[in-house]
Write a protein that holds these residues in place. Structure first.
Motif, mmCIF file in Angstrom:
data_model
loop_
_atom_site.group_PDB
_atom_site.id
_atom_site.type_symbol
_atom_site.label_atom_id
_atom_site.label_comp_id
_atom_site.label_asym_id
_atom_site.label_seq_id
_atom_site.Cartn_x
_atom_site.Cartn_y
_atom_site.Cartn_z
ATOM 1 N N GLY A 143 -11.585 9.857 -10.483
ATOM 2 C CA GLY A 143 -11.051 11.229 -9.914
ATOM 3 C C GLY A 143 -11.766 11.277 -8.353
ATOM 4 N N GLY A 144 -13.177 11.101 -8.495
ATOM 5 C CA GLY A 144 -14.163 10.989 -7.200
ATOM 6 C C GLY A 144 -13.273 10.040 -6.162
ATOM 7 N N ALA A 145 -13.000 8.943 -6.886
ATOM 8 C CA ALA A 145 -12.327 7.709 -5.899
ATOM 9 C C ALA A 145 -10.960 8.447 -5.286
ATOM 10 C CB ALA A 145 -11.971 6.489 -6.774
ATOM 11 N N VAL A 146 -10.274 9.216 -6.019
ATOM 12 C CA VAL A 146 -9.104 9.917 -5.512
ATOM 13 C C VAL A 146 -9.597 10.745 -4.111
ATOM 14 C CG1 VAL A 146 -7.309 11.483 -5.809
ATOM 15 C CG2 VAL A 146 -7.658 9.479 -7.580
ATOM 16 N N ARG A 147 -10.586 11.541 -4.631
ATOM 17 C CA ARG A 147 -10.944 12.560 -3.504
ATOM 18 C C ARG A 147 -11.485 11.658 -2.238
ATOM 19 N NH1 ARG A 147 -12.595 17.803 -4.822
ATOM 20 N NH2 ARG A 147 -13.425 18.875 -2.739
ATOM 21 N N LEU A 148 -12.231 10.782 -2.497
ATOM 22 C CA LEU A 148 -12.985 10.274 -1.542
ATOM 23 C C LEU A 148 -12.182 9.383 -0.642
ATOM 24 C CD1 LEU A 148 -16.203 9.020 -3.148
ATOM 25 C CD2 LEU A 148 -16.188 11.011 -1.763
ATOM 26 N N THR A 149 -11.165 8.923 -1.190
ATOM 27 C CA THR A 149 -10.175 7.999 -0.342
ATOM 28 C C THR A 149 -9.200 8.741 0.212
ATOM 29 O OG1 THR A 149 -8.761 7.635 -2.332
ATOM 30 C CG2 THR A 149 -10.310 5.858 -1.782
ATOM 31 N N GLY A 150 -9.130 10.222 0.038
ATOM 32 C CA GLY A 150 -8.250 11.159 0.617
ATOM 33 C C GLY A 150 -6.877 10.774 -0.088
ATOM 34 N N SER A 151 -6.730 10.829 -1.205
ATOM 35 C CA SER A 151 -5.472 10.447 -1.985
ATOM 36 C C SER A 151 -5.161 11.599 -2.867
ATOM 37 C CB SER A 151 -5.814 9.258 -2.907
ATOM 38 O OG SER A 151 -6.165 8.079 -2.108
ATOM 39 N N GLY A 152 -5.873 12.559 -2.791
ATOM 40 C CA GLY A 152 -5.659 13.912 -3.786
ATOM 41 C C GLY A 152 -3.817 14.251 -3.776
ATOM 42 N N LEU A 153 -3.303 14.280 -2.795
ATOM 43 C CA LEU A 153 -1.972 14.302 -2.512
ATOM 44 C C LEU A 153 -1.108 13.260 -2.348
ATOM 45 C CD1 LEU A 153 -2.025 17.745 -0.506
ATOM 46 C CD2 LEU A 153 -1.902 17.348 -3.055
ATOM 47 N N GLY A 154 -1.621 12.192 -2.716
ATOM 48 C CA GLY A 154 -0.836 10.728 -2.894
ATOM 49 C C GLY A 154 0.570 10.878 -3.703
ATOM 50 N N CYS A 155 0.246 11.487 -4.783
ATOM 51 C CA CYS A 155 1.560 12.033 -5.347
ATOM 52 C C CYS A 155 1.603 13.481 -5.118
ATOM 53 C CB CYS A 155 1.296 11.738 -6.823
ATOM 54 S SG CYS A 155 1.541 10.027 -7.451
ATOM 55 N N ASP A 156 2.759 13.975 -4.331
ATOM 56 C CA ASP A 156 2.638 15.206 -4.003
ATOM 57 C C ASP A 156 3.261 16.260 -5.068
ATOM 58 O OD1 ASP A 156 5.281 14.540 -3.713
ATOM 59 O OD2 ASP A 156 5.331 14.307 -1.459
ATOM 60 N N THR A 157 3.803 15.897 -6.036
ATOM 61 C CA THR A 157 4.165 16.845 -7.024
ATOM 62 C C THR A 157 3.545 16.353 -8.405
ATOM 63 O OG1 THR A 157 6.110 18.052 -7.974
ATOM 64 C CG2 THR A 157 6.304 15.570 -7.510
ATOM 65 N N TRP A 158 4.041 17.223 -9.424
ATOM 66 C CA TRP A 158 3.319 17.043 -10.780
ATOM 67 C C TRP A 158 4.442 17.706 -11.889
ATOM 68 C CZ3 TRP A 158 1.881 19.911 -15.095
ATOM 69 C CH2 TRP A 158 1.389 19.228 -15.993
ATOM 70 N N PRO A 159 4.702 16.712 -12.962
ATOM 71 C CA PRO A 159 4.131 15.541 -13.446
ATOM 72 C C PRO A 159 4.392 14.421 -12.935
ATOM 73 C CG PRO A 159 5.702 16.409 -15.072
ATOM 74 C CD PRO A 159 5.747 17.233 -13.944
ATOM 75 N N LYS A 160 5.865 14.433 -12.113
ATOM 76 C CA LYS A 160 6.237 13.200 -11.262
ATOM 77 C C LYS A 160 5.259 12.878 -10.152
ATOM 78 C CE LYS A 160 10.995 13.674 -12.708
ATOM 79 N NZ LYS A 160 12.374 13.778 -12.271
ATOM 80 N N CYS A 161 5.498 11.644 -9.702
ATOM 81 C CA CYS A 161 4.593 11.306 -8.316
ATOM 82 C C CYS A 161 5.633 12.069 -7.320
ATOM 83 C CB CYS A 161 4.448 9.995 -8.372
ATOM 84 S SG CYS A 161 2.849 9.355 -7.367
ATOM 85 N N THR A 162 6.790 11.936 -7.189
ATOM 86 C CA THR A 162 7.548 12.881 -6.330
ATOM 87 C C THR A 162 8.705 13.415 -7.049
ATOM 88 O OG1 THR A 162 9.245 10.883 -5.960
ATOM 89 C CG2 THR A 162 7.153 10.713 -4.563
ATOM 90 N N ASP A 163 9.434 14.308 -6.151
ATOM 91 C CA ASP A 163 10.665 14.836 -6.904
ATOM 92 C C ASP A 163 11.554 13.918 -7.347
ATOM 93 O OD1 ASP A 163 9.706 17.452 -6.069
ATOM 94 O OD2 ASP A 163 10.707 17.249 -4.317
#
Length: 329
Positions: free
Chosen positions: A47-67
Motif C-alpha cells: 500500500g505504501g508502494a501505491v502511495r509513493l509511486t503516485g498510483s493511488g488513483l491508478g484504478c479510478d473506481t471501485w470495486p472495478k478498476c474502471t467503469d
C-alpha cells in the motif's frame, strides 16, 4: 459429538464438514497464523508502494478498476498496474486469514478462542477493503487514507495476538513480572499507538499524497507535525529503554528480556531511517522502509507485552508446541 462423525450439521456448515475430515497439527495452525501476520505486513508495504509511486488513483473506481473493466487497462499504464496489484494482494491476505479460520476450526481440540480471532481478522480485512473503496471514490481523502492505515495496523495487532495464542492454552493468563512492570508495558503500547497515529498525520500533510495529480492534504504544517512525531518516537524509545532496564532488575524470564532487546534494535533502526528521510527530503525508498519499520516496531511492542504473561498449554490439555523454541521465536 465425535469430530469424525458425519452429520447434517457438518453438511450445512462447511467449516464443521472440513473439521470432520481434517485435523491439522499444531505446527500447521501456527504456520497459518504466521502467514496471516506476514501478509498483514505485506499489504501495508505494498500500500505504501501505491502511495509513493503516485498510483493511488491508478484504478479510478471501485470495486472495478474502471467503469468498464475489472482489471487495469493498458491506457492506465504503470499506475493502474500497481494499484490493481495491491488490490489483488488483498485476496492473498483473505486466503491467509481463511487458512487461519479453517485450521483453527479443524484442530483437535477445537479452540473457539482461536476461531474467533480468525473471524476478527476477516472482519477487519473486509472493513478495510470497503474503506479502501471509499478512499478511491473520495479522491484519496487524507483522513480516509489515515483510517485505512490505522485499520491495517489493527489487523497486524490481531494477527500478532493470534500467532502468540496458538502456542498457549486457554487458561486465565498468569503474570510473569510484577504489576508495575505490566503497567509500564501498557504505557509503552499506548504511546506507540500515539506515535503511529501521529505518523499518519505527518504523511497526510506531507508531499506523498498518493497520486500524481494534486490531492487535498491535511491542513497542518508538515514540519510541525514531523516534530510532534519525533517527540512521540523519543518517548517510546525512553519507555523501551526503561522496560529493558526494569526487566533486568526484576530478573524477568530470558525470553521477555530478549523481546525488550529486539524492540530496542527495531527502534534504533526505525529512528535512524526516520531522521535520514527527514533530512533528505523524503526519498521514496526510505519512506517505504520507514513504513515497514513501523510495522515491525508495532509487532515488537506487542510481542513484548504478550510475553509478560503466560497461559501454559499443558494445563489446558493442549498438545505441547512442536518446537521448544517457540517462546523465543
Amino acid at each position: 459429538m465425535h469430530k469424525g462423525s458425519p452429520t447434517i450439521w457438518g453438511v450445512l456448515n462447511p467449516l464443521a464438514f472440513i473439521a470432520s475430515r481434517w485435523t491439522p497439527s499444531p505446527r500447521i495452525v501456527r504456520r497459518a497464523a504466521l502467514a496471516a501476520l506476514v501478509m498483514s505486513v505485506a499489504i501495508v508495504v505494498t500500500g505504501g508502494a501505491v502511495r509513493l509511486t503516485g498510483s493511488g488513483l491508478g484504478c479510478d473506481t471501485w470495486p472495478k478498476c474502471t467503469d468498464d473493466s475489472l482489471v487495469a487497462t493498458q491506457e492506465q499504464g504503470i499506475h493502474g498496474a500497481i494499484e490493481f496489484g495491491n488490490r489483488m494482494l488483498t485476496y492473498v491476505l483473505s486466503a491467509a486469514v481463511g487458512w487461519v479460520i479453517v485450521a483453527a476450526r479443524s484442530a483437535e481440540p477445537w479452540r473457539r478462542s482461536l476461531t474467533k480471532l480468525g473471524w476478527v481478522q476477516f472482519a477487519i480485512v473486509m472493513a478495510n477493503a470497503v474503506l479502501g473503496g471509499i478512499t478511491v471514490m473520495t479522491g484519496l481523502n487524507p483522513y480516509s487514507v489515515a483510517g485505512h492505515f490505522l485499520l491495517a495496523t489493527t489487523l497486524i495487532a490481531v494477527t500478532t495476538i493470534t500467532w502468540q495464542r496458538v502456542g498457549e492454552g486457554d487458561t486465565a493468563p498468569r503474570p510473569r513480572v510484577p504489576g508495575p512492570v505490566r503497567k509500564l508495558s501498557w504505557a509503552l503500547v499506548s504511546t506507540t499507538l500515539v506515535l503511529i497515529a501521529a505518523g499518519t498525520v505527518v504523511t497526510g500533510s506531507g508531499p506523498h499524497a498518493g497520486d500524481s495529480s494534486e490531492i487535498t492534504r491535511m491542513p497542518f504544517d508538515w514540519e510541525a507535525t514531523a516534530h510532534v512525531h519525533a517527540i512521540a518516537a523519543w518517548v517510546v524509545c525512553a519507555l523501551a529503554v526503561a522496560m529493558w532496564l526494569v526487566l533486568r532488575v526484576v530478573d524477568a524470564p530470558v525470553d521477555t528480556r530478549s523481546r525488550a532487546r529486539d524492540l530496542l534494535l527495531a527502534l534504533l533502526a526505525q529512528g535512524g531511517i526516520g531522521y535520514v528521510q527527514y533530512f533528505t527530503d523524503l526519498p521514496e525508498l526510505l519512506v517505504a522502509a520507514h513504513m515497514l519499520g513501523s510495522c515491525l516496531v508495532w509487532i515488537a511492542v506487542l510481542r513484548l507485552a504478550l510475553s509478560l504473561r503466560e497461559r501454559p498449554a499443558d494445563e489446558a490439555g493442549l498438545p505441547a508446541p512442536d518446537e521448544a523454541r517457540l517462546s523465543t521465536v
